[in-house]
Design a protein around this motif. Structure first.
Motif, PDB file in Angstrom:
ATOM      1  N   SER A 121      60.328  39.672  10.349  1.00 14.24           N
ATOM      2  CA  SER A 121      59.932  39.566   8.586  1.00 14.24           C
ATOM      3  C   SER A 121      58.928  39.606   8.651  1.00 14.24           C
ATOM      4  O   SER A 121      58.090  38.176   8.367  1.00 14.24           O
ATOM      5  N   THR A 122      57.559  40.582   8.405  1.00 13.20           N
ATOM      6  CA  THR A 122      57.052  40.841   7.597  1.00 13.20           C
ATOM      7  C   THR A 122      56.706  42.271   7.713  1.00 13.20           C
ATOM      8  O   THR A 122      57.922  43.068   7.229  1.00 13.20           O
ATOM      9  N   GLU A 282      60.670  43.886   6.074  1.00 11.86           N
ATOM     10  CA  GLU A 282      59.190  43.760   5.564  1.00 11.86           C
ATOM     11  C   GLU A 282      60.502  43.328   4.026  1.00 11.86           C
ATOM     12  O   GLU A 282      60.118  42.414   3.243  1.00 11.86           O
ATOM     13  N   LYS A 314      61.420  32.105   4.161  1.00 14.79           N
ATOM     14  CA  LYS A 314      61.077  33.224   4.240  1.00 14.79           C
ATOM     15  C   LYS A 314      59.309  33.129   5.033  1.00 14.79           C
ATOM     16  O   LYS A 314      59.541  33.580   6.037  1.00 14.79           O
ATOM     17  N   THR A 318      58.876  34.263   8.819  1.00 14.30           N
ATOM     18  CA  THR A 318      57.292  34.621   9.360  1.00 14.30           C
ATOM     19  C   THR A 318      56.847  34.196   9.909  1.00 14.30           C
ATOM     20  O   THR A 318      55.696  35.116  11.239  1.00 14.30           O
ATOM     21  N   THR A 321      57.912  35.388  13.463  1.00 19.75           N
ATOM     22  CA  THR A 321      57.554  36.217  13.972  1.00 19.75           C
ATOM     23  C   THR A 321      56.274  36.358  14.476  1.00 19.75           C
ATOM     24  O   THR A 321      55.424  36.735  15.425  1.00 19.75           O
ATOM     25  N   PRO A 333      55.425  40.188   2.987  1.00 15.53           N
ATOM     26  CA  PRO A 333      55.822  38.246   2.437  1.00 15.53           C
ATOM     27  C   PRO A 333      55.649  37.630   0.956  1.00 15.53           C
ATOM     28  O   PRO A 333      56.653  37.229   1.360  1.00 15.53           O
TER      29      PRO A 333
END
Length: 426
Positions: A121-122, A282, A314, A318, A321, A333
Protein backbone atom coordinates in the motif's frame (compact mmCIF):
# COMPACT_ATOMS: atom_id res chain seq x y z
CA UNK A 1 42.23 39.02 -25.74
CA UNK A 2 45.36 37.43 -24.30
CA UNK A 3 46.06 33.71 -24.39
CA UNK A 4 45.09 33.05 -20.74
CA UNK A 5 41.70 34.75 -21.15
CA UNK A 6 41.05 32.83 -24.37
CA UNK A 7 41.87 29.51 -22.69
CA UNK A 8 39.53 30.31 -19.79
CA UNK A 9 36.74 31.29 -22.17
CA UNK A 10 37.18 28.11 -24.22
CA UNK A 11 37.18 26.02 -21.03
CA UNK A 12 33.94 27.63 -19.85
CA UNK A 13 32.36 27.02 -23.24
CA UNK A 14 33.44 23.35 -23.25
CA UNK A 15 32.14 22.92 -19.71
CA UNK A 16 28.83 24.58 -20.65
CA UNK A 17 28.46 22.37 -23.73
CA UNK A 18 29.19 19.22 -21.78
CA UNK A 19 26.69 20.24 -19.07
CA UNK A 20 24.01 20.73 -21.73
CA UNK A 21 24.72 17.33 -23.30
CA UNK A 22 24.74 15.45 -20.01
CA UNK A 23 21.50 17.19 -18.95
CA UNK A 24 19.83 16.04 -22.16
CA UNK A 25 20.94 12.46 -21.52
CA UNK A 26 19.85 12.55 -17.87
CA UNK A 27 16.47 14.00 -18.84
CA UNK A 28 15.83 11.36 -21.48
CA UNK A 29 16.99 8.36 -19.44
CA UNK A 30 15.17 9.46 -16.27
CA UNK A 31 11.95 10.17 -18.13
CA UNK A 32 12.18 6.90 -20.06
CA UNK A 33 12.64 5.00 -16.80
CA UNK A 34 9.74 6.87 -15.18
CA UNK A 35 7.33 6.26 -18.06
CA UNK A 36 8.16 2.55 -18.23
CA UNK A 37 7.81 2.10 -14.46
CA UNK A 38 4.52 4.02 -14.34
CA UNK A 39 2.94 2.13 -17.23
CA UNK A 40 4.25 -1.28 -16.17
CA UNK A 41 2.98 -0.75 -12.61
CA UNK A 42 -0.45 0.42 -13.78
CA UNK A 43 -0.78 -2.49 -16.20
CA UNK A 44 0.24 -5.30 -13.85
CA UNK A 45 -1.41 -3.81 -10.77
CA UNK A 46 -4.73 -3.84 -12.60
CA UNK A 47 -4.28 -7.52 -13.55
CA UNK A 48 -3.25 -8.64 -10.06
CA UNK A 49 -5.91 -6.56 -8.31
CA UNK A 50 -8.56 -8.02 -10.61
CA UNK A 51 -7.44 -11.53 -9.70
CA UNK A 52 -7.57 -10.63 -5.99
CA UNK A 53 -11.15 -9.36 -6.30
CA UNK A 54 -12.20 -12.62 -7.95
CA UNK A 55 -10.39 -14.84 -5.43
CA UNK A 56 -9.76 -13.12 -2.05
CA UNK A 57 -7.21 -15.82 -1.19
CA UNK A 58 -4.77 -13.86 -3.33
CA UNK A 59 -5.02 -11.01 -0.82
CA UNK A 60 -3.07 -13.31 1.52
CA UNK A 61 -0.72 -14.79 -1.07
CA UNK A 62 0.29 -11.66 -2.99
CA UNK A 63 1.73 -9.55 -0.12
CA UNK A 64 3.84 -12.31 1.43
CA UNK A 65 5.01 -13.45 -2.02
CA UNK A 66 5.93 -9.92 -3.15
CA UNK A 67 7.78 -9.01 0.05
CA UNK A 68 9.63 -12.35 -0.03
CA UNK A 69 10.84 -11.79 -3.59
CA UNK A 70 12.02 -8.29 -2.68
CA UNK A 71 13.91 -9.66 0.32
CA UNK A 72 15.70 -12.33 -1.74
CA UNK A 73 16.54 -9.82 -4.48
CA UNK A 74 18.09 -7.48 -1.91
CA UNK A 75 19.90 -10.33 -0.19
CA UNK A 76 21.39 -12.05 -3.24
CA UNK A 77 21.30 -9.54 -6.12
CA UNK A 78 21.51 -6.02 -4.69
CA UNK A 79 24.46 -6.41 -2.30
CA UNK A 80 22.36 -6.95 0.83
CA UNK A 81 21.62 -3.24 1.03
CA UNK A 82 18.29 -1.88 2.24
CA UNK A 83 16.70 0.95 0.29
CA UNK A 84 16.41 4.06 2.44
CA UNK A 85 14.37 6.05 -0.06
CA UNK A 86 14.94 9.77 -0.40
CA UNK A 87 17.26 9.79 2.63
CA UNK A 88 19.81 8.10 0.34
CA UNK A 89 19.72 11.18 -1.86
CA UNK A 90 20.30 13.51 1.09
CA UNK A 91 23.25 11.40 2.22
CA UNK A 92 24.75 11.72 -1.25
CA UNK A 93 24.17 15.45 -1.80
CA UNK A 94 25.42 16.31 1.70
CA UNK A 95 28.67 14.39 1.30
CA UNK A 96 31.51 14.67 -1.17
CA UNK A 97 32.50 11.03 -0.72
CA UNK A 98 29.11 9.28 -0.66
CA UNK A 99 27.51 8.53 -4.01
CA UNK A 100 24.42 6.71 -5.20
CA UNK A 101 25.71 3.37 -6.58
CA UNK A 102 24.48 2.40 -10.03
CA UNK A 103 22.67 -0.72 -8.80
CA UNK A 104 20.13 1.63 -7.18
CA UNK A 105 18.55 2.09 -10.62
CA UNK A 106 17.44 -1.54 -11.14
CA UNK A 107 16.98 -2.05 -7.38
CA UNK A 108 14.38 0.70 -6.94
CA UNK A 109 12.80 0.05 -10.33
CA UNK A 110 12.23 -3.67 -9.71
CA UNK A 111 11.42 -3.46 -6.00
CA UNK A 112 9.07 -0.51 -6.46
CA UNK A 113 7.20 -2.37 -9.19
CA UNK A 114 6.96 -5.59 -7.17
CA UNK A 115 5.83 -3.80 -4.02
CA UNK A 116 2.84 -2.11 -5.64
CA UNK A 117 1.86 -4.92 -8.03
CA UNK A 118 1.64 -7.42 -5.17
CA UNK A 119 -0.56 -5.15 -3.08
CA UNK A 120 1.92 -3.10 -1.06
CA UNK A 121 0.00 0.00 0.00
CA UNK A 122 2.43 2.62 -1.27
CA UNK A 123 3.45 4.07 -4.63
CA UNK A 124 6.24 4.10 -7.21
CA UNK A 125 7.01 7.80 -6.90
CA UNK A 126 9.88 7.54 -4.42
CA UNK A 127 11.27 4.51 -6.29
CA UNK A 128 11.29 6.64 -9.45
CA UNK A 129 12.87 9.59 -7.64
CA UNK A 130 15.77 7.56 -6.23
CA UNK A 131 16.35 5.63 -9.46
CA UNK A 132 16.37 8.82 -11.56
CA UNK A 133 18.57 10.59 -8.97
CA UNK A 134 21.04 7.72 -9.40
CA UNK A 135 21.10 8.35 -13.15
CA UNK A 136 22.19 11.93 -12.40
CA UNK A 137 24.70 10.71 -9.83
CA UNK A 138 26.28 8.21 -12.21
CA UNK A 139 26.50 10.83 -14.96
CA UNK A 140 28.16 13.27 -12.55
CA UNK A 141 30.94 10.77 -11.82
CA UNK A 142 31.84 10.15 -15.44
CA UNK A 143 33.98 13.25 -15.90
CA UNK A 144 35.91 15.43 -13.47
CA UNK A 145 34.33 18.55 -14.95
CA UNK A 146 30.97 17.51 -13.43
CA UNK A 147 32.23 16.92 -9.88
CA UNK A 148 31.18 20.40 -8.77
CA UNK A 149 27.66 19.84 -10.17
CA UNK A 150 26.78 16.78 -8.11
CA UNK A 151 23.60 18.16 -6.53
CA UNK A 152 22.52 19.88 -9.75
CA UNK A 153 22.73 16.72 -11.85
CA UNK A 154 21.07 14.55 -9.21
CA UNK A 155 18.24 17.09 -9.09
CA UNK A 156 18.04 17.06 -12.89
CA UNK A 157 17.37 13.33 -12.81
CA UNK A 158 14.77 13.74 -10.06
CA UNK A 159 13.00 16.60 -11.84
CA UNK A 160 12.84 14.60 -15.07
CA UNK A 161 11.50 11.52 -13.26
CA UNK A 162 8.77 13.53 -11.51
CA UNK A 163 7.89 15.18 -14.83
CA UNK A 164 7.50 11.78 -16.47
CA UNK A 165 5.18 10.20 -13.91
CA UNK A 166 3.05 13.29 -13.17
CA UNK A 167 3.22 15.09 -16.55
CA UNK A 168 4.20 18.31 -14.78
CA UNK A 169 7.64 19.83 -15.47
CA UNK A 170 7.00 22.65 -12.98
CA UNK A 171 6.31 20.11 -10.22
CA UNK A 172 9.54 18.32 -11.14
CA UNK A 173 11.68 21.43 -10.76
CA UNK A 174 9.85 22.61 -7.64
CA UNK A 175 10.28 19.24 -5.93
CA UNK A 176 14.01 19.35 -6.67
CA UNK A 177 14.18 22.84 -5.13
CA UNK A 178 11.78 22.49 -2.17
CA UNK A 179 12.77 19.02 -1.00
CA UNK A 180 16.26 18.18 -2.30
CA UNK A 181 18.47 21.15 -3.19
CA UNK A 182 16.82 24.10 -1.38
CA UNK A 183 19.05 26.45 -3.36
CA UNK A 184 19.17 27.55 -6.98
CA UNK A 185 22.33 28.17 -8.99
CA UNK A 186 22.80 28.93 -12.66
CA UNK A 187 24.00 25.38 -13.23
CA UNK A 188 20.90 24.09 -11.42
CA UNK A 189 18.56 26.11 -13.64
CA UNK A 190 20.38 25.12 -16.82
CA UNK A 191 20.58 21.39 -16.10
CA UNK A 192 17.10 21.06 -14.60
CA UNK A 193 15.30 23.13 -17.25
CA UNK A 194 16.94 21.09 -20.01
CA UNK A 195 16.18 17.78 -18.26
CA UNK A 196 12.49 18.55 -17.67
CA UNK A 197 12.11 19.92 -21.20
CA UNK A 198 13.43 16.65 -22.61
CA UNK A 199 11.26 14.66 -20.18
CA UNK A 200 8.11 16.60 -21.02
CA UNK A 201 8.91 16.26 -24.73
CA UNK A 202 9.10 12.48 -24.32
CA UNK A 203 5.82 12.46 -22.39
CA UNK A 204 4.21 14.50 -25.18
CA UNK A 205 5.57 12.26 -27.94
CA UNK A 206 4.36 9.13 -26.16
CA UNK A 207 0.96 10.80 -25.65
CA UNK A 208 0.88 10.06 -21.94
CA UNK A 209 -2.56 10.97 -20.58
CA UNK A 210 -3.24 12.67 -17.22
CA UNK A 211 -3.74 10.09 -14.48
CA UNK A 212 -7.19 11.42 -13.56
CA UNK A 213 -9.71 12.56 -16.16
CA UNK A 214 -11.97 14.99 -14.31
CA UNK A 215 -14.25 17.86 -15.24
CA UNK A 216 -13.67 20.84 -12.95
CA UNK A 217 -16.10 23.68 -13.60
CA UNK A 218 -15.68 26.35 -10.92
CA UNK A 219 -15.29 27.10 -7.22
CA UNK A 220 -17.08 29.56 -4.94
CA UNK A 221 -15.86 32.12 -2.40
CA UNK A 222 -18.50 30.99 0.08
CA UNK A 223 -16.63 27.67 0.36
CA UNK A 224 -13.45 29.31 1.72
CA UNK A 225 -14.22 28.45 5.40
CA UNK A 226 -14.51 24.80 4.35
CA UNK A 227 -11.22 25.09 2.42
CA UNK A 228 -9.55 26.30 5.63
CA UNK A 229 -11.05 23.41 7.57
CA UNK A 230 -9.81 20.98 4.90
CA UNK A 231 -6.31 22.45 5.19
CA UNK A 232 -6.26 21.96 8.97
CA UNK A 233 -7.60 18.41 8.78
CA UNK A 234 -5.10 17.57 6.04
CA UNK A 235 -2.24 18.78 8.24
CA UNK A 236 -3.45 16.57 11.08
CA UNK A 237 -3.77 13.56 8.78
CA UNK A 238 -0.29 14.07 7.35
CA UNK A 239 1.19 14.08 10.86
CA UNK A 240 -0.66 10.83 11.54
CA UNK A 241 0.85 9.34 8.38
CA UNK A 242 4.37 10.57 9.21
CA UNK A 243 4.27 9.37 12.80
CA UNK A 244 2.87 5.99 11.72
CA UNK A 245 5.69 5.41 9.23
CA UNK A 246 8.36 6.41 11.74
CA UNK A 247 6.79 4.33 14.53
CA UNK A 248 6.47 1.16 12.45
CA UNK A 249 10.02 1.48 11.10
CA UNK A 250 11.36 1.87 14.63
CA UNK A 251 9.43 -1.15 15.88
CA UNK A 252 10.31 -3.37 12.91
CA UNK A 253 13.99 -2.46 13.31
CA UNK A 254 13.93 -4.38 16.59
CA UNK A 255 12.92 -7.57 14.75
CA UNK A 256 16.21 -9.27 13.88
CA UNK A 257 14.86 -12.14 11.77
CA UNK A 258 13.97 -10.74 8.34
CA UNK A 259 11.22 -13.24 7.57
CA UNK A 260 9.38 -12.33 10.78
CA UNK A 261 9.17 -8.80 9.42
CA UNK A 262 7.73 -10.11 6.17
CA UNK A 263 5.14 -12.29 7.93
CA UNK A 264 4.00 -9.55 10.33
CA UNK A 265 3.86 -6.93 7.57
CA UNK A 266 1.95 -9.30 5.28
CA UNK A 267 -0.58 -10.15 8.01
CA UNK A 268 -1.29 -6.46 8.64
CA UNK A 269 -1.56 -5.78 4.92
CA UNK A 270 -3.70 -8.82 4.05
CA UNK A 271 -6.18 -8.33 6.89
CA UNK A 272 -6.60 -4.66 5.93
CA UNK A 273 -7.11 -5.54 2.27
CA UNK A 274 -9.83 -8.01 3.24
CA UNK A 275 -11.68 -5.18 5.00
CA UNK A 276 -10.99 -2.49 2.40
CA UNK A 277 -9.75 -3.66 -1.03
CA UNK A 278 -9.38 0.04 -1.94
CA UNK A 279 -6.09 -0.03 -0.02
CA UNK A 280 -4.48 -2.36 -2.59
CA UNK A 281 -1.35 -0.92 -4.19
CA UNK A 282 -1.19 2.76 -5.01
CA UNK A 283 -4.95 3.12 -4.56
CA UNK A 284 -5.35 5.24 -7.69
CA UNK A 285 -8.07 2.85 -8.89
CA UNK A 286 -10.11 3.79 -5.81
CA UNK A 287 -9.53 7.52 -6.40
CA UNK A 288 -10.74 7.17 -10.00
CA UNK A 289 -13.89 5.46 -8.71
CA UNK A 290 -14.78 8.26 -6.31
CA UNK A 291 -14.08 10.87 -8.99
CA UNK A 292 -16.69 9.22 -11.20
CA UNK A 293 -19.34 8.72 -8.52
CA UNK A 294 -18.74 11.56 -6.05
CA UNK A 295 -21.45 13.90 -7.35
CA UNK A 296 -24.08 11.17 -7.00
CA UNK A 297 -22.98 10.08 -3.53
CA UNK A 298 -25.09 10.78 -0.47
CA UNK A 299 -23.75 10.32 3.02
CA UNK A 300 -24.91 7.16 4.73
CA UNK A 301 -23.62 5.53 7.88
CA UNK A 302 -21.97 2.56 6.04
CA UNK A 303 -20.33 4.93 3.55
CA UNK A 304 -19.03 7.22 6.31
CA UNK A 305 -17.72 4.21 8.21
CA UNK A 306 -15.97 2.93 5.09
CA UNK A 307 -14.27 6.25 4.34
CA UNK A 308 -13.20 6.74 7.96
CA UNK A 309 -11.86 3.18 8.08
CA UNK A 310 -9.88 3.75 4.88
CA UNK A 311 -8.38 7.01 6.18
CA UNK A 312 -7.42 5.42 9.51
CA UNK A 313 -5.98 2.20 8.04
CA UNK A 314 -4.06 3.69 5.10
CA UNK A 315 -1.12 5.01 7.19
CA UNK A 316 -0.96 1.70 9.07
CA UNK A 317 -0.80 -0.49 5.95
CA UNK A 318 1.61 1.92 4.24
CA UNK A 319 3.86 1.84 7.29
CA UNK A 320 3.69 -1.95 7.52
CA UNK A 321 4.52 -2.24 3.81
CA UNK A 322 7.60 -0.02 4.10
CA UNK A 323 8.79 -1.37 7.46
CA UNK A 324 8.60 -5.00 6.29
CA UNK A 325 10.78 -4.37 3.24
CA UNK A 326 8.56 -2.81 0.60
CA UNK A 327 9.93 -0.07 -1.63
CA UNK A 328 8.08 3.23 -1.78
CA UNK A 329 7.20 6.37 0.10
CA UNK A 330 4.41 8.72 1.13
CA UNK A 331 3.52 10.35 -2.20
CA UNK A 332 0.73 7.99 -3.25
CA UNK A 333 -0.54 7.38 0.32
CA UNK A 334 -0.81 11.16 0.84
CA UNK A 335 -2.77 11.62 -2.38
CA UNK A 336 -4.99 8.68 -1.47
CA UNK A 337 -5.73 9.90 2.08
CA UNK A 338 -6.33 13.43 0.86
CA UNK A 339 -8.82 12.29 -1.76
CA UNK A 340 -10.95 10.37 0.74
CA UNK A 341 -10.61 13.08 3.38
CA UNK A 342 -11.81 15.70 0.90
CA UNK A 343 -14.72 13.51 -0.14
CA UNK A 344 -15.75 12.90 3.47
CA UNK A 345 -15.63 16.59 4.36
CA UNK A 346 -17.66 17.53 1.29
CA UNK A 347 -20.34 14.92 2.04
CA UNK A 348 -20.54 15.89 5.73
CA UNK A 349 -20.82 19.63 5.04
CA UNK A 350 -23.40 19.11 2.30
CA UNK A 351 -25.48 16.74 4.42
CA UNK A 352 -25.42 18.50 7.79
CA UNK A 353 -24.64 22.13 6.95
CA UNK A 354 -26.34 22.44 3.54
CA UNK A 355 -23.05 23.85 2.20
CA UNK A 356 -23.54 22.87 -1.47
CA UNK A 357 -19.79 22.41 -1.98
CA UNK A 358 -18.51 20.48 -5.00
CA UNK A 359 -17.15 17.05 -3.92
CA UNK A 360 -14.73 16.72 -6.87
CA UNK A 361 -13.09 20.01 -5.90
CA UNK A 362 -12.58 18.82 -2.33
CA UNK A 363 -11.14 15.51 -3.50
CA UNK A 364 -8.53 17.32 -5.59
CA UNK A 365 -7.73 19.91 -2.91
CA UNK A 366 -7.46 17.18 -0.28
CA UNK A 367 -4.93 15.30 -2.39
CA UNK A 368 -2.72 18.38 -2.72
CA UNK A 369 -3.14 19.43 0.92
CA UNK A 370 -2.13 16.13 2.53
CA UNK A 371 0.83 15.77 0.15
CA UNK A 372 1.93 19.34 0.90
CA UNK A 373 1.88 18.67 4.64
CA UNK A 374 3.56 15.26 4.33
CA UNK A 375 6.58 16.47 2.36
CA UNK A 376 6.52 20.16 3.43
CA UNK A 377 6.44 21.23 -0.22
CA UNK A 378 3.24 23.20 -0.97
CA UNK A 379 4.22 24.50 -4.41
CA UNK A 380 5.32 21.09 -5.62
CA UNK A 381 1.98 19.70 -4.46
CA UNK A 382 -0.03 22.38 -6.26
CA UNK A 383 1.55 21.83 -9.66
CA UNK A 384 1.77 18.08 -9.20
CA UNK A 385 -1.96 17.68 -8.54
CA UNK A 386 -2.85 20.17 -11.26
CA UNK A 387 -0.67 18.11 -13.59
CA UNK A 388 -2.45 14.90 -12.54
CA UNK A 389 -5.79 16.41 -13.58
CA UNK A 390 -4.44 18.67 -16.35
CA UNK A 391 -6.56 21.50 -14.94
CA UNK A 392 -5.62 24.70 -13.08
CA UNK A 393 -9.13 25.95 -12.25
CA UNK A 394 -8.57 25.26 -8.54
CA UNK A 395 -5.10 26.82 -8.36
CA UNK A 396 -6.00 29.51 -5.79
CA UNK A 397 -7.97 27.28 -3.36
CA UNK A 398 -5.32 24.56 -3.68
CA UNK A 399 -2.65 27.15 -2.81
CA UNK A 400 -4.67 28.13 0.27
CA UNK A 401 -5.21 24.60 1.58
CA UNK A 402 -1.61 23.56 0.84
CA UNK A 403 -0.14 26.43 2.85
CA UNK A 404 -2.55 25.88 5.74
CA UNK A 405 -1.92 22.13 5.82
CA UNK A 406 1.86 22.50 5.70
CA UNK A 407 2.05 24.97 8.56
CA UNK A 408 -0.53 23.09 10.60
CA UNK A 409 1.59 19.95 10.28
CA UNK A 410 4.85 21.81 11.06
CA UNK A 411 3.38 23.33 14.23
CA UNK A 412 2.36 19.89 15.49
CA UNK A 413 5.37 17.89 14.29
CA UNK A 414 8.26 19.67 12.53
CA UNK A 415 9.63 16.61 10.69
CA UNK A 416 8.74 14.66 7.58
CA UNK A 417 9.69 11.04 6.91
CA UNK A 418 12.57 12.49 4.84
CA UNK A 419 13.92 14.96 7.39
CA UNK A 420 13.46 12.98 10.61
CA UNK A 421 16.49 11.57 12.34
CA UNK A 422 16.61 10.16 15.90
CA UNK A 423 19.54 12.47 16.65
CA UNK A 424 17.35 15.52 16.01
CA UNK A 425 15.18 14.92 19.07
CA UNK A 426 17.92 14.00 21.54
Amino acid sequence: MNTTARIKKNYRFIKFRKLVIVSVLIGFLSAFLGVILKNATEYYEEIFFHQATINPLFLVIFPVFGLSIIYFLREYLFKKKENKGIKEIFESTNSKSKNLPSYKIPSHFINGLLTVVFGGSTGIEVSTVVASATIGSVAQRKQNVFRQYKTELICAGIAAGITAIFSSPIAGILFAIEVISRKVTRAFLLSNLIAVAIAFGLVFLLDEKPLFAVNITTWHLKAIPYFILLGILSGLNSVYLTRSVLFFKAQFTRIKIPYFKIIIGSLILSSSLFLFPQLYGEGYHAIKTIFVSSNEMSLTFPLALTIIGIIILKPIVTSATLASGGDGGVFAPSLFMGAFLGLLLALVTNTYFNAHVIPINFIIMGMAAVLSASIHAPFTSIFLVCGLTNDYTLFIPILLVCLISKYTAKMIYPFTVYSYSPSLIK
